[in-house]
Design an enzyme around this catalytic site. Structure first.
Site, PDB file in Angstrom:
ATOM      1  N   ASP A   1      -7.222 -10.326   2.738  1.00 26.84           N
ATOM      2  CA  ASP A   1      -8.181  -9.484   3.463  1.00 26.84           C
ATOM      3  C   ASP A   1      -9.227  -8.916   2.510  1.00 26.84           C
ATOM      4  OD1 ASP A   1      -6.929  -9.990   5.825  1.00 26.84           O
ATOM      5  OD2 ASP A   1      -6.576  -7.899   6.346  1.00 26.84           O
TER       6      ASP A   1
ATOM      7  N   LYS B   1       4.274  -8.847  -9.602  1.00 23.82           N
ATOM      8  CA  LYS B   1       4.386  -7.504 -10.173  1.00 23.82           C
ATOM      9  C   LYS B   1       5.620  -7.491 -11.071  1.00 23.82           C
ATOM     10  CE  LYS B   1       2.968  -3.203 -10.536  1.00 23.82           C
ATOM     11  NZ  LYS B   1       1.779  -2.882 -11.359  1.00 23.82           N
TER      12      LYS B   1
ATOM     13  N   ASP C   1      -1.979  -5.723  -9.143  1.00 23.97           N
ATOM     14  CA  ASP C   1      -2.959  -4.641  -9.214  1.00 23.97           C
ATOM     15  C   ASP C   1      -4.184  -5.050 -10.019  1.00 23.97           C
ATOM     16  OD1 ASP C   1      -1.122  -4.748 -11.293  1.00 23.97           O
ATOM     17  OD2 ASP C   1      -1.021  -2.582 -11.581  1.00 23.97           O
TER      18      ASP C   1
ATOM     19  N   ASP D   1      -0.974 -11.054   1.944  1.00 17.87           N
ATOM     20  CA  ASP D   1      -1.567 -10.458   3.137  1.00 17.87           C
ATOM     21  C   ASP D   1      -2.686  -9.497   2.747  1.00 17.87           C
ATOM     22  OD1 ASP D   1      -2.020  -9.755   5.747  1.00 17.87           O
ATOM     23  OD2 ASP D   1      -0.111  -8.747   6.056  1.00 17.87           O
TER      24      ASP D   1
ATOM     25  N   TYR E   1       8.632  -8.498   4.649  1.00 16.96           N
ATOM     26  CA  TYR E   1       8.397  -8.694   6.075  1.00 16.96           C
ATOM     27  C   TYR E   1       9.651  -9.197   6.795  1.00 16.96           C
ATOM     28  CZ  TYR E   1       3.319  -8.194   5.439  1.00 16.96           C
ATOM     29  OH  TYR E   1       2.062  -7.720   5.161  1.00 16.96           O
TER      30      TYR E   1
END
Length: 354
Positions: A244, A184, A216, A240, A139
């Site tokens: 959600d 990851k 994942d 992020d 970001y």
């Protein structure tokens, strides 16, 4: 206690849910004899309309001098200029306040569990706390684009990783003593640095258990075994997305609050939902995420744990007994829920006084 709280209603349903949180904070001030001063300022699209900037200097200065900041929501399709997007105001404010750890608690209320697509037996005992890093990653990395390609740099420093990890370990000490670090590391160099730093930091917290999960597999495990986890800490982009996804467990984005914290006590508090321009002005928004964000403000910035718990108990009571908002399958409007929570707080206060 005396405290100055800046209100940033923002865009879409932001003003509606912020008004609900304000009503609850006023009752708390009255009930517990606190002196809260509320100052409202512009941010996001509303600020662009008025000043041309998503974060005017007057807003920035007010937030830096306040004890805490309560935000509604920013954004919407009206503001499409890439040089002045509402979301830039939020990113700039986070940088100005020096907040680096975004806390997103996820509790599953028995009544709203039925609204989740996850099987009810897997939701028993779910009590998660996500800690999302806010200042690094893709970001904030360098970006490039030409006619045939584009790139977004994902960059992290040890300092950025270590400070958010330490916040996660400290929070876990006050909970169930388990931290899950999500990365990851089988692919990304930034994730390998993240994992190495997590292992080193964990040595300073022998009373807290550290577990690693790849992002994942975590996306799967969070839906299949959510009650297994306590504090989950991860980088900006992963956090992020996963938070959600975690809203699915609770039944609605409208229920979930957040706190963005730095080194000091000043913080930025907001519901995790967006501005929802499709329902703005209709009075149907769920105010609970904003009201619970106000509870986090009391707990983390003002040190008022009892007052925060009073709000959380009142919300729980209303979810137990009252008509729900439309996002939860009911017909109650924003004011109905707000009034019910205020009335519950008042009733509980009267019972304590008696």
């Amino acid at each position: 206690m005396k405290a100055t709280i800046v209100l940033l209603p923002g865009d879409g349903i932001g003003p509606e849910v912020t008004a609900s949180a304000l009503a609850v904070l006023r009752i708390i001030a009255e009930t517990f004899a606190h002196d809260f001063m509320f100052v409202e300022h512009l941010i996001g699209g509303a600020a662009i309309d008025a000043t041309g900037l998503p974060l005017p200097e007057t807003t920035r200065a007010a937030c830096l001098s306040a004890d805490a900041v309560l935000l509604g929501a920013v954004g919407g399709p009206r503001w499409s200029d890439p040089n002045a997007r509402p979301e830039q105001g939020l990113l700039q404010l986070r940088a100005a306040l020096g907040v680096f750890a975004n806390l997103r608690p996820v509790h599953v209320h028995p009544r709203t569990a039925a609204l989740s697509p996850v099987k009810a037996d897997r939701l028993v005992g779910v009590d998660l706390l996500f800690v999302r890093e806010l200042t690094g990653g893709s970001y904030f990395g360098r970006r490039s684009r030409d006619a045939d390609s584009a790139s977004d740099e994902c960059r992290y420093t040890v300092v950025e990783i270590e400070r958010v990890l330490r916040r996660a370990f400290e929070l876990a000490r006050a909970r169930r003593g388990r931290v899950t670090s999500i990365d990851k590391a089988n692919v990304l160099e930034t994730s390998r640095l993240w994992r190495e730093t997590a292992i080193r930091v964990a040595a300073d917290y022998p009373d807290v258990t550290l577990e690693h999960q790849l992002v994942d597999s975590m996306a799967m495990l969070m839906l299949s075994q959510p009650a297994r986890y306590d504090v989950l800490v991860t980088e900006n982009l992963f956090g992020d997305i996963l938070t959600d996804e975690a809203a699915v467990l609770a039944g609605s984005l409208g229920l979930l609050p957040s706190a963005s914290l730095g080194e000091g006590r000043r913080g930025l508090y907001e519901p995790i939902h967006g501005s929802a321009p499709d329902i703005a002005g209709k009075g149907s928004a769920n105010p609970i995420g904003s009201i619970l964000s106000a509870a986090l403000l009391l707990r983390h910035s003002l040190g008022l744990a009892n007052e925060a718990a009073a709000i959380e108990r009142a919300v729980h009571t209303v979810l137990d007994t009252r008509e729900l908002t439309r996002d939860l399958g009911g017909n109650a409007n924003t004011h109905d829920i707000t009034d019910a929570i205020v009335a519950t707080l008042t009733r509980h206060a009267a019972a304590r006084a008696a």
